[in-house]
Design a protein around this motif. Sequence first.
Motif, PDB file in Angstrom:
ATOM      1  N   GLY A 184      43.145  37.630  30.567  1.00 26.30           N
ATOM      2  CA  GLY A 184      41.334  37.687  29.816  1.00 26.30           C
ATOM      3  C   GLY A 184      41.438  35.796  30.278  1.00 26.30           C
ATOM      4  N   ILE A 185      42.015  35.358  30.347  1.00 23.24           N
ATOM      5  CA  ILE A 185      41.527  34.170  31.455  1.00 23.24           C
ATOM      6  C   ILE A 185      41.104  34.814  33.301  1.00 23.24           C
ATOM      7  N   PRO A 186      39.732  33.391  33.090  1.00 17.33           N
ATOM      8  CA  PRO A 186      39.461  33.739  34.443  1.00 17.33           C
ATOM      9  C   PRO A 186      41.045  33.303  35.859  1.00 17.33           C
ATOM     10  N   ILE A 187      41.021  34.112  36.750  1.00 12.99           N
ATOM     11  CA  ILE A 187      42.329  33.368  37.667  1.00 12.99           C
ATOM     12  C   ILE A 187      41.607  33.534  38.879  1.00 12.99           C
ATOM     13  N   ILE A 188      41.698  32.572  39.343  1.00 18.31           N
ATOM     14  CA  ILE A 188      41.450  32.026  41.455  1.00 18.31           C
ATOM     15  C   ILE A 188      43.192  32.041  42.041  1.00 18.31           C
ATOM     16  N   SER A 189      42.903  33.237  42.498  1.00 17.23           N
ATOM     17  CA  SER A 189      43.567  33.168  43.526  1.00 17.23           C
ATOM     18  C   SER A 189      43.588  32.084  45.101  1.00 17.23           C
ATOM     19  N   ALA A 190      44.964  31.275  45.226  1.00 18.46           N
ATOM     20  CA  ALA A 190      45.235  30.685  46.489  1.00 18.46           C
ATOM     21  C   ALA A 190      46.575  30.234  46.996  1.00 18.46           C
ATOM     22  N   VAL A 191      46.039  31.944  47.554  1.00 16.45           N
ATOM     23  CA  VAL A 191      47.476  32.533  47.998  1.00 16.45           C
ATOM     24  C   VAL A 191      48.226  31.679  50.020  1.00 16.45           C
ATOM     25  N   GLY A 192      48.110  30.704  50.177  1.00 17.18           N
ATOM     26  CA  GLY A 192      48.178  31.230  51.786  1.00 17.18           C
ATOM     27  C   GLY A 192      46.619  30.601  52.385  1.00 17.18           C
ATOM     28  N   HIS A 193      46.194  30.636  53.468  1.00 15.80           N
ATOM     29  CA  HIS A 193      45.639  29.901  53.929  1.00 15.80           C
ATOM     30  C   HIS A 193      44.358  30.598  53.908  1.00 15.80           C
ATOM     31  N   ARG A 249      45.188  26.113  25.333  1.00 18.14           N
ATOM     32  CA  ARG A 249      44.620  27.494  26.804  1.00 18.14           C
ATOM     33  C   ARG A 249      44.324  26.794  27.367  1.00 18.14           C
ATOM     34  N   PRO A 250      44.928  27.334  28.804  1.00 15.46           N
ATOM     35  CA  PRO A 250      43.744  26.931  29.790  1.00 15.46           C
ATOM     36  C   PRO A 250      42.803  27.842  29.569  1.00 15.46           C
ATOM     37  N   ASP A 251      41.024  27.144  30.231  1.00 14.09           N
ATOM     38  CA  ASP A 251      40.262  28.068  30.825  1.00 14.09           C
ATOM     39  C   ASP A 251      40.234  28.781  31.447  1.00 14.09           C
ATOM     40  N   VAL A 252      40.995  28.264  32.075  1.00 12.63           N
ATOM     41  CA  VAL A 252      40.763  28.876  34.128  1.00 12.63           C
ATOM     42  C   VAL A 252      42.289  28.626  34.499  1.00 12.63           C
ATOM     43  N   VAL A 253      43.124  29.170  35.409  1.00 13.06           N
ATOM     44  CA  VAL A 253      44.034  29.212  35.729  1.00 13.06           C
ATOM     45  C   VAL A 253      44.001  29.232  37.773  1.00 13.06           C
ATOM     46  N   ILE A 254      44.411  29.100  37.691  1.00 16.20           N
ATOM     47  CA  ILE A 254      44.849  28.819  39.254  1.00 16.20           C
ATOM     48  C   ILE A 254      46.316  29.038  39.970  1.00 16.20           C
ATOM     49  N   VAL A 255      46.113  29.934  40.869  1.00 16.59           N
ATOM     50  CA  VAL A 255      47.377  30.608  41.111  1.00 16.59           C
ATOM     51  C   VAL A 255      48.063  29.904  43.066  1.00 16.59           C
ATOM     52  N   ALA A 256      48.448  29.402  42.894  1.00 15.56           N
ATOM     53  CA  ALA A 256      48.139  28.278  44.306  1.00 15.56           C
ATOM     54  C   ALA A 256      49.821  28.884  45.149  1.00 15.56           C
ATOM     55  N   ARG A 257      49.340  28.995  46.246  1.00 12.53           N
ATOM     56  CA  ARG A 257      51.069  28.304  47.578  1.00 12.53           C
ATOM     57  C   ARG A 257      50.551  27.976  48.980  1.00 12.53           C
ATOM     58  N   GLY A 258      51.125  27.459  49.457  1.00 11.50           N
ATOM     59  CA  GLY A 258      50.918  27.057  50.765  1.00 11.50           C
ATOM     60  C   GLY A 258      50.641  28.172  51.606  1.00 11.50           C
ATOM     61  N   GLU A 308      36.765  46.300  41.543  1.00 12.95           N
ATOM     62  CA  GLU A 308      35.336  46.260  40.962  1.00 12.95           C
ATOM     63  C   GLU A 308      35.386  45.049  40.478  1.00 12.95           C
ATOM     64  N   PRO A 309      34.167  44.835  40.992  1.00 10.65           N
ATOM     65  CA  PRO A 309      33.239  43.756  40.916  1.00 10.65           C
ATOM     66  C   PRO A 309      32.927  43.346  39.377  1.00 10.65           C
ATOM     67  N   GLY A 310      32.479  44.343  38.467  1.00 11.82           N
ATOM     68  CA  GLY A 310      31.701  44.402  37.451  1.00 11.82           C
ATOM     69  C   GLY A 310      32.906  44.055  36.828  1.00 11.82           C
ATOM     70  N   ARG A 311      34.359  43.956  36.292  1.00 15.45           N
ATOM     71  CA  ARG A 311      35.509  43.689  35.535  1.00 15.45           C
ATOM     72  C   ARG A 311      35.640  42.322  35.376  1.00 15.45           C
ATOM     73  N   LYS A 312      35.323  41.811  37.329  1.00 16.70           N
ATOM     74  CA  LYS A 312      35.982  40.243  37.418  1.00 16.70           C
ATOM     75  C   LYS A 312      35.057  39.402  35.837  1.00 16.70           C
ATOM     76  N   ARG A 313      35.335  38.289  35.935  1.00 15.90           N
ATOM     77  CA  ARG A 313      35.013  37.099  34.901  1.00 15.90           C
ATOM     78  C   ARG A 313      34.940  35.723  35.596  1.00 15.90           C
ATOM     79  N   PRO A 314      33.227  35.803  34.527  1.00 18.58           N
ATOM     80  CA  PRO A 314      33.158  34.721  35.700  1.00 18.58           C
ATOM     81  C   PRO A 314      33.640  32.922  35.240  1.00 18.58           C
ATOM     82  N   ILE A 315      33.953  31.997  36.326  1.00 19.43           N
ATOM     83  CA  ILE A 315      35.121  30.739  36.423  1.00 19.43           C
ATOM     84  C   ILE A 315      34.207  30.020  35.070  1.00 19.43           C
ATOM     85  N   PRO A 316      34.381  29.624  34.323  1.00 21.34           N
ATOM     86  CA  PRO A 316      34.153  28.529  33.461  1.00 21.34           C
ATOM     87  C   PRO A 316      33.087  27.102  34.500  1.00 21.34           C
TER      88      PRO A 316
END
Length: 485
Positions: A249-258, A217-226, A143-151
């Motif tokens: 509880g930390i905003p997370i950005i997914s960056a997996v693949g292309h 503690r990070p303000d935002v976390v990136i999960v990354a892979r090529g 659900e979009p309503g549960r997603k946290r804003p990126i600082p």
Amino acid sequence: MSDESYVFEGPAGGVPDPHDNNPPLSISELSFALKRTLEERFGHVRLRGEISKVNRHASGHVYLTLKDDRSSIDGVVWKGVVRGLQVQPETGLEVIVTGKITSYPARSSYQIVIDSMEPAGAGALLAQLERLKAKLHGEGLFEPGRKRPIPAFPAVVGVITSPTGAVIRDILHRIAERWPCRVIVWPCVVQGDAAAAQVAAAVRGFDAMTPGGPIPRPDVVIVARGGGSVEDLWAFNDEALARAVAEAGIPIISAVGHETDTTLIDFVSDRRAPTPTGAAEMATPVLADLKAAVADMERRLFRCGSRVLEDRRTRLRAAARGLPARPEDLIALAQQRLDHASSRLSSGLTRNAAIHERELVRAASRLTPGLLMRPIRHQAERLGSLDARMAGALGRVIPREADRLGRISRLYESLNPDGPLKRGFARVHAEDGALVRSAAALQSGQPVRLVFEDGDRQAVVDGASAPPPPRKAKPAAKADQGDLF
């Protein structure tokens, strides 16, 4: 091997030694011999498998991989055959292909040259992924309503990826040139059976950090892979990993693949980046742009302030032109009016006091003792009339109530149970205090209590009941003596 004969080169590039029973083969000779053997033995095969790692070359040829749960084989579709295929190759599609097995001597690998392709249903991995997506979507994790804003201005950025490779270098380089912040890298494997558990542990580890601790503690976390095939990225379709990302509880950005690759954590994370470099751009602003924006706002503020000051200065000059030359001329008229008013103040106060004095004398002349005594006499007369009426009413009520009280007193005396005792009677009470009303209620030997006017005495019933007193005989009628006369 086929029975085809080969011409072998000797050690010096000439004809081989006829006395050598086991002449050496060149690599090319062996590779092409194997190629012809495969093409003769498997000239027409039908395979069923799941497509993965589709690569459409600029030449128009399509290179892909067919796999099942245990094995895989490379495949190629030549440019002229691609248009005539019944179904176009897509990652995750289960198909049935027809072609021939051949080898690619340059890499000593075998492959299938596909002549036809037909769909056989969705691949097992994608079917499993779709079921898991439907389950998590039903629980509301997408659900979009549960997603946290990126600082907007993060001080610490956490990165979960492999410490070796181009991904971490791209992210660090991109963040360094955009925004001065601290980057904490949590190293873990991003492919294989252990990848999902390590990435989930890294997400929970970052989330468990407390602000102000030894490691910020990070303000935002990136999960990354090529990028990679479906199998390479399959660790990021793990249910436990998706739930760990959703619970963080930390905003997370997914960056997996292309950009074309999609994994399960892309749906549960707060933002999805097309590439790891794009994730770094999402997580950090550009310091140079911010400085330019602040400088532009400062210039605009200075210009606006200058215009306001100039406008106020112009209005002040315009107003000053209507004023006299000397400041004393501004207050001269007001001083003159003040002098006139102060000169009239004393006489005005005297006249006002005289007017009020006359009004007081006129009102006092009307206040006489007779005017005050008139309502007093009226109220006294009214009070006397009320006293007379009350005395008359009481004179009538008191005799009537006294007579009523006498009647009630006489009635009380007549109903008093102790009244007959004064006339010599006595009451008989049983042992329990009950009043005995009949002789038949008493038994011989039964104790009783006799109550007299001056006290009571205990007694015992003795003997049987007495016979009733005899009735007096009526006197006999006198004999008729006759009439003497």
